[in-house]
Scaffold this motif. Structure first.
Motif, PDB file in Angstrom:
ATOM      1  N   UNK A 186      -5.410  -0.510 -35.918  1.00 57.36           N
ATOM      2  CA  UNK A 186      -3.979  -0.364 -36.203  1.00 57.36           C
ATOM      3  C   UNK A 186      -3.333   0.629 -35.245  1.00 57.36           C
ATOM      4  N   UNK A 187      -3.967   1.797 -35.074  1.00 56.27           N
ATOM      5  CA  UNK A 187      -3.391   2.789 -34.164  1.00 56.27           C
ATOM      6  C   UNK A 187      -3.369   2.257 -32.739  1.00 56.27           C
ATOM      7  N   UNK A 188      -4.464   1.632 -32.324  1.00 56.91           N
ATOM      8  CA  UNK A 188      -4.535   1.156 -30.953  1.00 56.91           C
ATOM      9  C   UNK A 188      -3.522   0.075 -30.652  1.00 56.91           C
ATOM     10  N   UNK A 189      -3.429  -0.933 -31.537  1.00 51.41           N
ATOM     11  CA  UNK A 189      -2.539  -2.057 -31.262  1.00 51.41           C
ATOM     12  C   UNK A 189      -1.079  -1.715 -31.512  1.00 51.41           C
ATOM     13  N   UNK A 190      -0.785  -0.994 -32.589  1.00 54.45           N
ATOM     14  CA  UNK A 190       0.620  -0.754 -32.923  1.00 54.45           C
ATOM     15  C   UNK A 190       1.240   0.343 -32.069  1.00 54.45           C
ATOM     16  N   UNK A 191       0.448   1.353 -31.702  1.00 53.57           N
ATOM     17  CA  UNK A 191       0.981   2.438 -30.876  1.00 53.57           C
ATOM     18  C   UNK A 191       0.689   2.159 -29.399  1.00 53.57           C
ATOM     19  N   UNK A 192      -0.594   2.048 -29.058  1.00 53.74           N
ATOM     20  CA  UNK A 192      -0.938   1.777 -27.667  1.00 53.74           C
ATOM     21  C   UNK A 192      -0.383   0.448 -27.192  1.00 53.74           C
ATOM     22  N   UNK A 193      -0.478  -0.580 -28.044  1.00 51.08           N
ATOM     23  CA  UNK A 193       0.032  -1.890 -27.663  1.00 51.08           C
ATOM     24  C   UNK A 193       1.531  -1.894 -27.452  1.00 51.08           C
ATOM     25  N   UNK A 194       2.248  -1.084 -28.209  1.00 51.62           N
ATOM     26  CA  UNK A 194       3.699  -0.985 -28.018  1.00 51.62           C
ATOM     27  C   UNK A 194       4.034  -0.262 -26.721  1.00 51.62           C
ATOM     28  N   UNK A 195       3.322   0.826 -26.472  1.00 56.08           N
ATOM     29  CA  UNK A 195       3.613   1.613 -25.271  1.00 56.08           C
ATOM     30  C   UNK A 195       3.315   0.834 -23.990  1.00 56.08           C
ATOM     31  N   UNK A 196       2.339  -0.084 -24.037  1.00 56.15           N
ATOM     32  CA  UNK A 196       2.018  -0.895 -22.865  1.00 56.15           C
ATOM     33  C   UNK A 196       3.259  -1.638 -22.374  1.00 56.15           C
ATOM     34  N   UNK A 197       4.063  -2.136 -23.309  1.00 58.02           N
ATOM     35  CA  UNK A 197       5.269  -2.867 -22.942  1.00 58.02           C
ATOM     36  C   UNK A 197       6.478  -1.948 -22.804  1.00 58.02           C
ATOM     37  N   UNK A 198       6.601  -0.995 -23.736  1.00 65.01           N
ATOM     38  CA  UNK A 198       7.843  -0.216 -23.817  1.00 65.01           C
ATOM     39  C   UNK A 198       8.007   0.746 -22.643  1.00 65.01           C
ATOM     40  N   UNK A 199       6.947   1.414 -22.230  1.00 60.81           N
ATOM     41  CA  UNK A 199       7.089   2.405 -21.163  1.00 60.81           C
ATOM     42  C   UNK A 199       7.560   1.789 -19.845  1.00 60.81           C
ATOM     43  N   UNK A 200       6.928   0.718 -19.351  1.00 61.76           N
ATOM     44  CA  UNK A 200       7.446   0.156 -18.093  1.00 61.76           C
ATOM     45  C   UNK A 200       8.830  -0.449 -18.232  1.00 61.76           C
ATOM     46  N   UNK A 201       9.091  -1.109 -19.360  1.00 58.40           N
ATOM     47  CA  UNK A 201      10.428  -1.683 -19.560  1.00 58.40           C
ATOM     48  C   UNK A 201      11.465  -0.567 -19.612  1.00 58.40           C
ATOM     49  N   UNK A 202      11.164   0.479 -20.372  1.00 59.93           N
ATOM     50  CA  UNK A 202      12.090   1.612 -20.466  1.00 59.93           C
ATOM     51  C   UNK A 202      12.289   2.296 -19.133  1.00 59.93           C
ATOM     52  N   UNK A 203      11.179   2.454 -18.368  1.00 62.16           N
ATOM     53  CA  UNK A 203      11.300   3.095 -17.062  1.00 62.16           C
ATOM     54  C   UNK A 203      12.149   2.294 -16.098  1.00 62.16           C
ATOM     55  N   UNK A 204      11.921   0.986 -16.058  1.00 63.08           N
ATOM     56  CA  UNK A 204      12.685   0.138 -15.134  1.00 63.08           C
ATOM     57  C   UNK A 204      14.153   0.077 -15.540  1.00 63.08           C
ATOM     58  N   UNK A 205      14.412  -0.138 -16.833  1.00 65.93           N
ATOM     59  CA  UNK A 205      15.800  -0.183 -17.303  1.00 65.93           C
ATOM     60  C   UNK A 205      16.513   1.140 -17.044  1.00 65.93           C
ATOM     61  N   UNK A 206      15.811   2.261 -17.320  1.00 61.71           N
ATOM     62  CA  UNK A 206      16.427   3.566 -17.117  1.00 61.71           C
ATOM     63  C   UNK A 206      16.751   3.835 -15.666  1.00 61.71           C
ATOM     64  N   UNK A 207      15.850   3.432 -14.770  1.00 66.81           N
ATOM     65  CA  UNK A 207      16.073   3.673 -13.344  1.00 66.81           C
ATOM     66  C   UNK A 207      17.181   2.793 -12.778  1.00 66.81           C
ATOM     67  N   UNK A 208      17.293   1.564 -13.282  1.00 65.69           N
ATOM     68  CA  UNK A 208      18.255   0.617 -12.717  1.00 65.69           C
ATOM     69  C   UNK A 208      19.597   0.615 -13.450  1.00 65.69           C
ATOM     70  N   UNK A 209      19.582   0.786 -14.765  1.00 66.69           N
ATOM     71  CA  UNK A 209      20.807   0.678 -15.553  1.00 66.69           C
ATOM     72  C   UNK A 209      21.282   2.006 -16.134  1.00 66.69           C
ATOM     73  N   UNK A 210      20.495   3.065 -15.953  1.00 66.26           N
ATOM     74  CA  UNK A 210      20.840   4.352 -16.536  1.00 66.26           C
ATOM     75  C   UNK A 210      20.046   4.605 -17.799  1.00 66.26           C
ATOM     76  N   UNK A 211      19.844   5.873 -18.170  1.00 62.57           N
ATOM     77  CA  UNK A 211      18.956   6.202 -19.294  1.00 62.57           C
ATOM     78  C   UNK A 211      19.477   5.776 -20.660  1.00 62.57           C
ATOM     79  N   UNK A 212      20.766   5.497 -20.778  1.00 61.97           N
ATOM     80  CA  UNK A 212      21.312   5.151 -22.089  1.00 61.97           C
ATOM     81  C   UNK A 212      20.952   3.717 -22.518  1.00 61.97           C
ATOM     82  N   UNK A 213      20.838   2.812 -21.553  1.00 61.91           N
ATOM     83  CA  UNK A 213      20.632   1.400 -21.877  1.00 61.91           C
ATOM     84  C   UNK A 213      19.331   1.173 -22.649  1.00 61.91           C
TER      85      UNK A 213
END
Length: 455
Positions: A186-213
């Motif tokens: 549960x910890x691995x999939x729900x936390x680690x599995x979420x961060x696998x997708x969220x961190x790169x998506x958040x980083x790319x969106x923040x760099x290209x569209x600004x940190x608020x998006x």
């Protein structure tokens, strides 16, 4: 992994009136969406804070999160969140034993959604009315619009209980002999599995569209999570299972929750102490991680993404690999040492590859956390798991309050001109020291009481 675990994880103890059976996967989905939002926010919120705290640079907003002022304000905002969560999470966890898991999980999703919405719009004309409050500029020492960030984290603080209530959900639907593995997955999939997708998506969106998006996208995810929990997810505790449960405010308040946790049998008390020390160390990874990477290596949100993805993968894989092979006892003792080694390596990493390697070692060591939770839940009756996990969450938030602001101030001090020498990784060294103490307590606890409790 899913194919192997699904038959044993979908066993449920109750069936919802809709015909849907409560299972591991419902708790996983809710917590995964929650940490998806968190992962979208983490790399970007420091830049929002920097834009509100820092003076204008050449007439433009300065979003640099590595200034001492921005680091201190970020730490203080997070500390407020942690302090309020400490005061309420034990109550919310105990309340889930009485009214069920669903209402509290829905409340947590709604609260975090509102938090992200306010964070994503902080400083915009919508919140200019805060500038009319005369005390705020003096209290905050910066623009009055920073007050909206404190409001946002206050809302999160009084509603935050998703992870511990979701863990109670997993414990409710898991056979006792499978609880440790299920909680690790549960910890691995729900936390680690979420961060696998969220961190790169958040980083790319923040760099290209600004940190608020990406922060606003996180708000949308949580409002969706609220709707799924409220209208689709089944309740694992039917009325019959909680008919005799009453809310005891003496135990549900934070002091009572801590007393119940640390006032139990010596074995539970000592394991809880190890959990507390490991938790204090773990908060160093939450405190200023992206800011530290930017300061040390000049990374942007987008450049931090690959490392955060690897961390997420390790958090997802390590518990599944380590705990079944080593068992709970060795996962705890060995995990604390590996975690400490990783943090020391992070503190003194001179190059980006060394930094990558050290963080991955620390992520492997984090397998000791679900092992500690599994040991503690195995010593607790079914109807008290929510209260116990609420007590653990109280420990987490209390130490998060101390650790977040303490680590931020250590970092800010040792990069300032006031420090006798520059040591940007001082906060990682301090966290490694806490893990060294945790290792000593764990070894002594299992040597003295382990055999009597099956460990």
């Amino acid at each position: 992994l899913i194919a192997q675990q699904k038959p044993q994880l979908t066993a449920a103890k109750a069936t919802a009136s809709s015909g849907r059976s409560p299972s591991f996967w419902w708790a996983l989905l809710a917590n995964w969406l929650y940490f998806m939002s968190l992962g979208l926010s983490i790399p970007n919120l420091p830049y929002v804070v920097g834009g509100l705290v820092n003076p204008l640079k050449d007439g433009a907003v300065n979003t640099d999160p590595t200034t001492p002022a921005a680091i201190r304000v970020s730490g203080d905002i997070e500390a407020l969140d942690q302090a309020l969560t400490f005061l309420g999470v034990g109550l919310l966890g105990a309340l889930s034993d009485v009214v069920g898991r669903k209402p509290l999980m829905a409340w947590s999703a709604l609260g975090f959604g509102c938090t992200c919405l306010i964070q994503g719009t902080a400083g915009l004309p919508l919140w200019r009315s805060f500038e009319a409050l005369p005390l705020l500029p003096r209290l905050l020492g910066s623009r009055a619009s920073v007050a909206t960030l404190f409001v946002a984290d206050a809302i999160d603080g009084v509603s935050s209980c998703m992870s511990n209530v979701a863990q109670a959900y997993v414990a409710d639907v898991s056979p006792k002999e499978k609880a440790a593995i299920n909680l690790g997955i549960f910890q691995g999939l729900s936390i680690g599995g979420a961060f696998v997708f969220a961190f790169p998506i958040g980083g790319i969106l923040g760099a290209k569209k600004g940190p608020r998006v990406p922060i606003l996208a996180a708000a949308v995810l949580q409002f969706l999570n609220f709707l799924i929990i409220t209208f689709v997810m089944p309740e694992p505790l039917p009325p019959a299972a909680r008919a005799n449960r009453k809310l005891d405010l003496r135990e549900a308040n934070p002091v009572g929750a801590l007393r119940k946790l640390f006032g139990r049998a010596p074995f539970v008390r000592d394991v809880a102490t190890v959990y507390a020390l490991v938790t204090l160390a773990r908060h160093v990874l939450d405190a200023q991680f992206t800011v530290y990477a930017r300061y040390k290596f000049g990374w942007s949100q987008q450049q931090s993404g690959p490392l955060l993805v690897l961390v997420g993968l390790m958090l997802a894989i390590a518990p599944r690999v380590v705990v079944p092979r080593l068992g709970l006892r060795r996962s705890i003792t060995g995990g604390t040492l590996v975690f400490a080694a990783g943090l020391l390596g992070t503190a003194f990493a001179a190059t980006a590859p060394h930094f990558f390697a050290a963080i991955l070692v620390a992520a492997v060591g984090c397998a000791c956390i679900p092992a500690l939770v599994a040991v503690l839940t195995s010593q607790t009756a079914e109807g008290e798991r929510g209260a116990l996990l609420g007590g653990l969450a109280s420990v987490d938030r209390l130490l998060g309050t101390l650790g977040t602001t303490g680590y931020a101030r250590l970092f800010a001090y040792f990069i300032s001109d006031a420090a006798p020498f520059k040591l940007p990784g001082a906060h990682f060294v301090a966290a490694a020291g806490a893990l060294a103490v945790a290792f000593g307590v764990a070894v002594g606890t299992f040597a003295t009481h382990g055999a009597a409790h099956g460990y």
